[in-house]
Motif scaffolding. Structure first.
Motif, mmCIF file in Angstrom:
data_model
loop_
_atom_site.group_PDB
_atom_site.id
_atom_site.type_symbol
_atom_site.label_atom_id
_atom_site.label_comp_id
_atom_site.label_asym_id
_atom_site.label_seq_id
_atom_site.Cartn_x
_atom_site.Cartn_y
_atom_site.Cartn_z
ATOM 1 N N CYS A 177 57.990 67.509 38.528
ATOM 2 C CA CYS A 177 56.752 67.744 37.771
ATOM 3 C C CYS A 177 55.930 66.461 37.661
ATOM 4 C CB CYS A 177 57.075 68.263 36.371
ATOM 5 S SG CYS A 177 57.611 69.993 36.316
ATOM 6 N N ARG A 178 54.646 66.628 37.473
ATOM 7 C CA ARG A 178 53.734 65.491 37.309
ATOM 8 C C ARG A 178 53.141 65.480 35.889
ATOM 9 N NH1 ARG A 178 52.691 63.520 42.528
ATOM 10 N NH2 ARG A 178 53.270 64.991 44.177
ATOM 11 N N ARG A 179 53.910 65.922 34.928
ATOM 12 C CA ARG A 179 53.429 65.969 33.550
ATOM 13 C C ARG A 179 54.614 65.962 32.594
ATOM 14 N NH1 ARG A 179 54.571 70.395 30.996
ATOM 15 N NH2 ARG A 179 55.523 72.068 32.220
ATOM 16 N N SER A 180 54.340 65.556 31.373
ATOM 17 C CA SER A 180 55.270 65.712 30.250
ATOM 18 C C SER A 180 54.444 65.561 28.988
ATOM 19 C CB SER A 180 56.401 64.665 30.291
ATOM 20 O OG SER A 180 55.883 63.339 30.252
ATOM 21 N N THR A 181 54.876 66.215 27.912
ATOM 22 C CA THR A 181 54.119 66.149 26.671
ATOM 23 C C THR A 181 54.466 64.879 25.903
ATOM 24 O OG1 THR A 181 55.803 67.494 25.565
ATOM 25 C CG2 THR A 181 53.892 68.651 26.458
ATOM 26 N N CYS A 182 53.633 64.586 24.919
ATOM 27 C CA CYS A 182 53.763 63.353 24.144
ATOM 28 C C CYS A 182 55.095 63.302 23.396
ATOM 29 C CB CYS A 182 52.605 63.261 23.153
ATOM 30 S SG CYS A 182 52.599 61.771 22.158
ATOM 31 N N PHE A 183 55.816 62.192 23.524
ATOM 32 C CA PHE A 183 57.066 61.990 22.805
ATOM 33 C C PHE A 183 56.761 61.397 21.426
ATOM 34 C CE2 PHE A 183 58.213 61.685 27.324
ATOM 35 C CZ PHE A 183 59.204 62.657 27.382
ATOM 36 N N THR A 184 57.322 61.996 20.390
ATOM 37 C CA THR A 184 57.097 61.532 19.033
ATOM 38 C C THR A 184 58.364 60.903 18.472
ATOM 39 O OG1 THR A 184 57.813 63.518 17.823
ATOM 40 C CG2 THR A 184 55.582 63.538 18.770
ATOM 41 N N LYS A 185 58.260 60.347 17.265
ATOM 42 C CA LYS A 185 59.401 59.660 16.663
ATOM 43 C C LYS A 185 60.538 60.612 16.304
ATOM 44 C CE LYS A 185 57.752 59.793 11.859
ATOM 45 N NZ LYS A 185 57.385 58.963 10.691
ATOM 46 N N GLY A 186 60.269 61.915 16.285
ATOM 47 C CA GLY A 186 61.306 62.887 15.971
ATOM 48 C C GLY A 186 62.089 63.366 17.177
ATOM 49 N N TYR A 187 61.772 62.854 18.356
ATOM 50 C CA TYR A 187 62.426 63.306 19.592
ATOM 51 C C TYR A 187 63.927 63.014 19.530
ATOM 52 C CZ TYR A 187 62.907 64.285 24.596
ATOM 53 O OH TYR A 187 63.252 64.830 25.811
ATOM 54 N N GLY A 188 64.704 63.965 20.019
ATOM 55 C CA GLY A 188 66.155 63.819 19.993
ATOM 56 C C GLY A 188 66.775 64.296 18.700
ATOM 57 N N HIS A 189 65.966 64.387 17.645
ATOM 58 C CA HIS A 189 66.443 64.857 16.340
ATOM 59 C C HIS A 189 65.847 66.223 16.034
ATOM 60 C CE1 HIS A 189 68.056 64.619 12.318
ATOM 61 N NE2 HIS A 189 66.856 64.725 11.773
ATOM 62 N N TYR A 190 64.557 66.355 16.284
ATOM 63 C CA TYR A 190 63.876 67.641 16.180
ATOM 64 C C TYR A 190 63.484 68.090 17.582
ATOM 65 C CZ TYR A 190 63.490 66.358 11.261
ATOM 66 O OH TYR A 190 63.770 65.979 9.982
ATOM 67 N N VAL A 191 63.234 69.393 17.748
ATOM 68 C CA VAL A 191 62.911 69.941 19.065
ATOM 69 C C VAL A 191 61.447 70.331 19.167
ATOM 70 C CG1 VAL A 191 63.403 71.776 20.732
ATOM 71 C CG2 VAL A 191 65.272 70.757 19.407
ATOM 72 N N GLU A 192 60.953 71.045 18.172
ATOM 73 C CA GLU A 192 59.611 71.625 18.248
ATOM 74 C C GLU A 192 58.521 70.559 18.213
ATOM 75 O OE1 GLU A 192 56.953 75.019 15.898
ATOM 76 O OE2 GLU A 192 59.039 74.648 15.367
ATOM 77 N N GLY A 193 57.715 70.494 19.287
ATOM 78 C CA GLY A 193 56.552 69.617 19.324
ATOM 79 C C GLY A 193 56.841 68.136 19.398
ATOM 80 N N THR A 194 58.048 67.744 19.793
ATOM 81 C CA THR A 194 58.374 66.315 19.815
ATOM 82 C C THR A 194 58.413 65.716 21.214
ATOM 83 O OG1 THR A 194 60.763 66.754 19.844
ATOM 84 C CG2 THR A 194 59.723 66.489 17.683
ATOM 85 N N GLY A 195 58.294 66.542 22.254
ATOM 86 C CA GLY A 195 58.308 66.014 23.616
ATOM 87 C C GLY A 195 58.962 66.993 24.579
ATOM 88 N N SER A 196 58.783 66.750 25.854
ATOM 89 C CA SER A 196 59.305 67.644 26.886
ATOM 90 C C SER A 196 60.825 67.542 27.023
ATOM 91 C CB SER A 196 58.655 67.328 28.232
ATOM 92 O OG SER A 196 57.271 67.579 28.206
ATOM 93 N N ILE A 197 61.405 68.598 27.576
ATOM 94 C CA ILE A 197 62.834 68.676 27.859
ATOM 95 C C ILE A 197 63.006 68.748 29.371
ATOM 96 C CG2 ILE A 197 64.925 70.074 27.577
ATOM 97 C CD1 ILE A 197 63.978 68.688 25.013
ATOM 98 N N LEU A 198 63.983 68.025 29.903
ATOM 99 C CA LEU A 198 64.191 67.949 31.351
ATOM 100 C C LEU A 198 65.251 68.946 31.797
ATOM 101 C CD1 LEU A 198 63.417 66.295 33.938
ATOM 102 C CD2 LEU A 198 65.459 64.927 33.484
#
Length: 381
Positions: free
Chosen positions: A271-292
């Motif tokens: 892919c040539r895209r991913s959504t913005c990673f936030t400080k909640g990534y890895g702890h929260y799922v919804e709206g915190t960044g893309s999953i590979l």
């Protein structure tokens, strides 16, 4: 900011770095042991102390919480703007007016009263300036992180490009990193929007060109993703991934797979895209960044099309075949433009690394802006 100075190619000495976050300061000391680090609030620094530094440039990222669209948007009434307002108050009183200023913040800052106060202060102090809304795809990086930037310099030192009173969404033509009008559209990429209850399955609907919507997304969102993935001026994610990853450490837990399967923004290495990673990534799922999706030989559409008729246990088994995992902190750092020499102290946990990276900025974009800020006019001798 310090990494961006180095990346810009500008010869400069960082005379002081200031932050109150204990964990961030530990990471900074680890990477820049020789740079003076002031673990205090900006408003706790006296005018005399600032004058003693005799600095030429201010690089700053004021707290963004007063301006985020999901926050209370308290703007200048939010106590977290105190440090920024102190900078504006003290700027005209410095013995030596700094020649250059760069500010980074979230989209939304451009319509705030804090921004208006800043512009009035800059104009009163004799600065010219340019505002931007930029996201990493404009530099070929497959990650949406739309941010507000301002660069300013004293009026006697004109920019190398014609400034505008509008907010630019690409780099000016005088900067060779600009990619033309197509960059404007790419820079505005957003995050997947949730349009229904994520716990309630929905029947896949057919989108344009015969494509199917496997999750809670609209045909418009699906088309935007397709266009992003077809943009050959942007690198693929595999260029930013680690060669060896202990996948078991980063797999989504079963509970998250079942609850959030319908709203995950799933990407593959091509892919040539991913959504913005936030400080909640890895702890929260919804709206915190893309999953590979780590399982390259499994078709996501076939898995999702089967979910409606399955029990939770069967759904979990089906979703597990995709090997959905979080991006590692190092991979997110790569997407943010952090060089390979940058690292974290051993005692910094993975959760803390995600929090710091989610609050960080894209090094490459800031480096380009610093270079642009200091670039002399073309007719200068």
């Amino acid at each position: 900011m310090t990494l961006s100075v180095s990346e810009s190619g500008v010869s400069a000495e960082v005379v002081a770095a200031v932050d109150v976050n204990t964990i961030a300061n530990e990471v900074y000391r680890h990477n820049f042991p020789d740079t003076p680090l002031w673990a205090k609030s900006i408003e706790g620094i006296s005018l005399k102390e600032l004058d003693s530094l005799s600095f030429d440039m201010i690089l700053m990222s004021p707290p963004c919480q007063p301006f985020t669209r999901i926050g209370l948007q308290g703007d200048v009434s939010d106590p977290r703007t105190k440090s920024f307002l102190y900078v504006l108050e003290i700027l005209p009183r410095l013995q030596k007016t700094p020649g250059y200023i760069l500010l980074e913040n979230v989209k939304g800052f451009e319509s705030s009263e804090a921004r208006n106060k800043m512009i009035r202060t800059l104009e009163d102090c004799g600065y010219i300036y340019q505002e931007f809304l930029l996201s990493p795809p404009c530099l070929g990086v497959p990650n949406s992180r739309l941010r507000y930037f301002l660069i300013a310099k004293l009026r006697m030192q004109p920019f190398s490009f014609q400034t505008s009173n509008t907010i630019l969404e690409v780099f000016p033509c005088s900067d060779t990193s600009g990619r033309g009008a197509s960059s404007r559209a790419r820079s505005l990429g957003g995050t997947l929007q949730v349009t229904a209850d994520p716990r309630r399955p929905v029947r896949p609907a057919q989108g344009g060109d015969g494509a199917y919507l496997y999750k809670l997304e609209t045909a418009e969102q699906l088309e935007r993703k397709r266009l992003q993935d077809s943009d050959s001026s942007v690198q693929t994610l595999q260029d930013f991934l680690e060669e060896k990853v202990e996948i078991s450490r980063y797999l989504l837990p079963p509970k998250s797979l079942i609850r959030y399967a319908w709203i995950l923004d799933i990407v593959t290495p091509t892919c040539r895209r991913s959504t913005c990673f936030t400080k909640g990534y890895g702890h929260y799922v919804e709206g915190t960044g893309s999953i590979l999706q780590a399982a390259a030989d499994v078709e996501m559409s076939s898995v999702y099309n089967s979910l409606e008729t399955l029990s939770d246990e069967e759904k979990l088994a089906a979703l597990s075949t995709l090997k959905l995992r979080y991006f590692t902190p190092r991979e997110i750092a790569n997407l943010h433009g952090f060089p390979s020499v940058f690292g974290f102290p051993d005692k910094i946990t993975t959760k803390q690394q995600y929090r710091l990276l989610g609050n960080s900025l894209n090094v490459r974009i800031v480096a380009k802006l610093i270079a642009l800020l200091l670039q002399p006019p073309q007719n200068a001798t």
